[in-house]
Design an enzyme around this catalytic site. Structure first.
Site, PDB file in Angstrom:
ATOM      1  N   ASP A 299      -9.619  -3.806  -5.517  1.00 40.62           N
ATOM      2  CA  ASP A 299      -9.001  -3.036  -4.446  1.00 40.62           C
ATOM      3  C   ASP A 299      -9.694  -1.688  -4.274  1.00 40.62           C
ATOM      4  O   ASP A 299      -9.822  -0.921  -5.223  1.00 40.62           O
ATOM      5  CB  ASP A 299      -7.513  -2.827  -4.754  1.00 40.62           C
ATOM      6  CG  ASP A 299      -6.711  -2.405  -3.538  1.00 40.62           C
ATOM      7  OD1 ASP A 299      -7.242  -1.637  -2.718  1.00 40.62           O
ATOM      8  OD2 ASP A 299      -5.564  -2.855  -3.410  1.00 40.62           O
TER       9      ASP A 299
ATOM     10  N   SER B 136       0.847  -1.192   0.000  1.00 43.82           N
ATOM     11  CA  SER B 136       0.000   0.000   0.000  1.00 43.82           C
ATOM     12  C   SER B 136       0.891   1.254   0.000  1.00 43.82           C
ATOM     13  O   SER B 136       1.677   1.440  -0.928  1.00 43.82           O
ATOM     14  CB  SER B 136      -0.952  -0.031   1.196  1.00 43.82           C
ATOM     15  OG  SER B 136      -1.982   0.906   1.042  1.00 43.82           O
TER      16      SER B 136
ATOM     17  N   HIS C   7      -8.014  -5.051  -1.499  1.00 44.00           N
ATOM     18  CA  HIS C   7      -6.801  -4.543  -0.850  1.00 44.00           C
ATOM     19  C   HIS C   7      -6.218  -5.508   0.172  1.00 44.00           C
ATOM     20  O   HIS C   7      -5.009  -5.631   0.298  1.00 44.00           O
ATOM     21  CB  HIS C   7      -7.127  -3.214  -0.162  1.00 44.00           C
ATOM     22  CG  HIS C   7      -5.927  -2.384   0.154  1.00 44.00           C
ATOM     23  ND1 HIS C   7      -5.108  -1.851  -0.819  1.00 44.00           N
ATOM     24  CD2 HIS C   7      -5.406  -1.975   1.341  1.00 44.00           C
ATOM     25  CE1 HIS C   7      -4.144  -1.148  -0.253  1.00 44.00           C
ATOM     26  NE2 HIS C   7      -4.296  -1.215   1.058  1.00 44.00           N
TER      27      HIS C   7
END
Length: 709
Positions: free
Chosen positions: A646, A561, A681
């Site tokens: 995501d 991330s 995600h």
């Protein structure tokens, strides 16, 4: 015999194996289309901008999906020979997990609540027992059964009504973090779809057992924008809007005070916040502002029976605790309760009728401080390991003298303790059981300090197996995050043993952008100081090479991330330092994402990265954004992972990044992109599925190191 063999491998891998070759296969080549971005008189051609089309409604997504599938076929072919080894790693890591297990029961309003898992099942059952742990079990939710037929399934936000007869919970079966709310009658077992969707997955009960409050997301941007009041038995279309956030940089949420007297709405960004509240017994009241938001002032409210405590950075960089009367909440009434300290970060409060427990951070380590509300006496809980994590855990009751906390380190499995705040007696409730035999005495953890270019000392937590040679020939994986003030502490991982037992060391660089060393640590790693995050990580890597923990031929880096942004930045700045990079769901197209307010969560991020409509912010972002700064030069071996659904970092960021890297890089090193077509995600939702991704990451590094068993 197996453990002995692994120990031998750990001490000799650098000479036993030769680096394994990847097959000479042609990588996918992404199509280029001219797309000119012009802002602040700066023209940039982005030839892979078309990949965003799948995200834009009404656009043909075939081309980008075909590209992602081609990349998936490519990585599968390149890693084909590791399939048996990956299967071995998966089984090895899974075998350490106690499949039939149970969480430590938590007592709340007359019931013990816990979750338990069963052998062979991916999910769990959420249960309770009335009054005693010997009472009959009541299964509130069988998530194993609920998840059947779903590629992804997340049940969350289990909220029990004050009279213990009803439960609200949320379900996301897409992996976009958009939850539908359901009501279960715990007397009849009937579950009802409330018709409420696009929520954060939880709800807060008023004291009347008939009213709930929930947070609603914008279905396009996924911003938390509205708080609604819902009365059971009525249509969702009749829900009452009680709060709407107009500032798109703020996150909002609703909750209930621990003493159950207040419903509270929190609205906050990185630099300022605001709280509203009502009496939990009067759900139809209009929410009152506790203290109007002030620029650069954060505050968090803790209600007690006789006053409010507020944790705030008002005139206190590292935060302090102030107090104010229940009927005078404005800032002019705030008086210091725990004054500001330059060397201690105040992170939060666990409140009880007779005691407070302060969650603090000093010298880069978390600490707990017990405060007796009657005598004012303070007690620090002490721990002996050089690097560890300690945190409050499972304390929903206000009227109790028992405090629970979690403890872990890089060699100590996750443990939960209960301490009687009155007597000081401490008992271990549970330590994570590692099947197959594990002895912490076989591993060593250290706390190191690298010196950054500007002289700042950067903490590093490291773990390795005994026998690890510091001769520059041993492999090492360096991890970091470094954003949003999130502190990455030293914790245990049973899956990591598969890395350590094959001769790797694992290290965490506690770089600026986190908050490990106090609030200034965060301030010095965001906005116009963001590059400190990247150079700190590089300096940590160079320190480990200098001290011969490893060398550039055996040094690997990993981040996800915002930590994926870190990975993208360091390969542009210092590509020769790394043998391999693992970049997971990476935020690598900073400028384009921050310019597009239609992309989920963009506006919430302005206080972290800056707003590109500001010329200075735009050019600073552009100067470090990984996608913008790819050059014709050699890059290390790179494995990139993402998810098609995501919600935090859209799939097209890593896809564009990989395409541009393929076009410009001048080396023959491996570049792989793996896209989970069914996940988002956080990856897979099952408790074992993620191990397959971990096995791939490990196999990628092992292949580069020549480790094949």
């Amino acid at each position: 015999m197996k453990k002995i063999y692994l120990g031998l491998v750990a001490m000799s891998i650098s000479t036993t194996f030769q680096s394994q070759k990847f097959p000479d296969l042609k990588a996918p080549v992404a199509e280029k289309q001219e797309h000119i971005r012009e802002i602040h008189s700066d023209k940039v051609n982005d030839p892979y901008y078309w990949m965003i089309d799948y995200f834009k409604k009404g656009k043909d997504s075939t081309k980008v999906v075909d590209y992602l599938k081609a990349e998936n076929s490519y990585w599968e072919a390149m890693m084909k020979d590791t399939e048996p080894f990956r299967d071995q790693l998966f089984k090895e890591m899974k075998a350490r997990i106690k499949e039939k297990d149970e969480s430590v029961p938590t007592f709340k309003s007359g019931y013990y609540y816990y979750s338990r898992t069963e052998t062979g099942k991916q999910y769990f059952k959420y249960c309770r027992k009335k009054g005693s742990l010997t009472a009959p079990e009541e299964i509130l939710l069988d998530v194993d059964q609920m998840a059947e037929g779903h590629a992804y399934y997340s049940a969350s936000g289990f909220s029990i009504s004050p009279d213990n007869t009803k439960m609200i919970f949320g379900v996301d079966d897409v992996s976009r973090r958009q939850y539908k709310l359901f009501l279960k009658d715990l007397s009849t077992g009937k579950t009802t779809d409330l018709g409420i969707k696009n929520t954060t997955g939880s709800a807060t009960w008023a004291n009347d057992n008939e009213t709930i409050f929930y947070t609603s997301k914008n279905p396009e941007t996924l911003l938390t924008e509205k708080i609604f009041r819902h009365s059971l038995g009525t249509e969702a279309s009749k829900d009452v809007l009680v709060y709407e956030e107009k500032d798109k940089t703020n996150y909002i949420g609703v909750g209930k005070s621990k003493n159950e007297k207040f419903i509270m709405i929190y609205s906050g960004a990185t630099t300022s916040s605001e709280t509203r509240y009502i009496d939990a017994s009067k759900p139809s009241e209009t929410f009152k502002v506790f203290q109007p938001r002030i620029k650069d002032v954060l505050y968090d409210v803790t209600p007690l029976e006789d006053r409010f405590l507020i944790t705030t950075n008002k005139d206190a960089l590292n935060f302090k605790v102030v107090e104010t009367p229940l009927d005078k909440t404005g800032i002019e009434n705030w008086k210091d309760f725990v004054p500001h300290r330059k060397d201690v970060l105040m992170e939060g409060i666990s409140e009880f009728k007779n005691y407070l427990v302060f969650n603090e951070r000093q010298n880069g380590l978390s600490q707990l401080v017990i405060y007796d509300r009657k005598t004012g006496k303070k007690e620090f809980l002490k721990f002996d390991e050089p690097a560890y994590t300690v945190y409050p855990s499972g304390n929903p009751e206000y009227n109790t003298d028992n405090f629970r906390f979690g403890y872990t380190s890089m060699v100590t499995p996750s443990s939960q303790f209960e301490q009687n705040l009155k007597t000081g007696k401490r008992i271990l409730l549970k330590e994570q059981e590692i099947l197959g035999g594990y002895s912490k005495a076989d591993y060593i953890t250290e706390r190191l300090f690298a010196t950054a270019k500007d002289g700042t000392k950067i903490p590093i937590s490291i773990v390795y197996k005994k026998g690890y040679k510091k001769d520059g020939n041993s492999p090492l994986l360096l991890y970091a995050y470094g954003s949003y003030g999130n502190s990455i502490d030293a914790t245990f991982s049973s899956t990591r043993l598969s890395l350590l037992d094959r001769g790797f060391a694992y290290a965490i660089a506690h770089i600026r952008g986190g908050q490990e060393m106090g609030r200034q640590w965060y301030e010095d790693g965001k906005m116009m100081k963001k590059k400190n995050t990247f150079t700190d990580f590089i300096d940590a890597g160079e320190y480990l090479v200098k001290e011969k923990y490893t060398s550039s031929k055996h040094l690997y880096a990993q981040g996800g991330s915002a930590g994926g942004l870190l990975m993208g930045a360091i390969v542009n700045i210092k590509p020769e330092l790394w043998k391999g990079i693992i970049s997971q769901v990476p935020f690598v197209d900073v400028v384009n994402t921050m310019m597009d307010e239609s992309i989920p969560l963009t506006t919430n991020e302005y206080d972290e990265w800056g707003n590109p409509s500001n010329k200075e912010s735009y050019f600073y972002m552009k100067s470090y954004s990984p996608y913008e700064n790819i050059e014709k030069k050699n890059y290390p071996n790179i494995l990139v992972t993402t998810g098609l659904h995501d919600s935090q970092v859209q799939y097209f960021e890593p896809a564009k990044w990989v395409a541009k890297l393929r076009d410009l890089k001048t080396d023959k090193n491996v570049l792989l992109l793996k896209t989970d077509m069914a996940y988002g995600h956080g990856g897979a939702s099952g408790r074992f599925d993620y191990l397959k991704d971990t096995a791939l990451v490990y196999a990628f590094m092992f292949k580069l190191e020549g480790i094949n068993k």
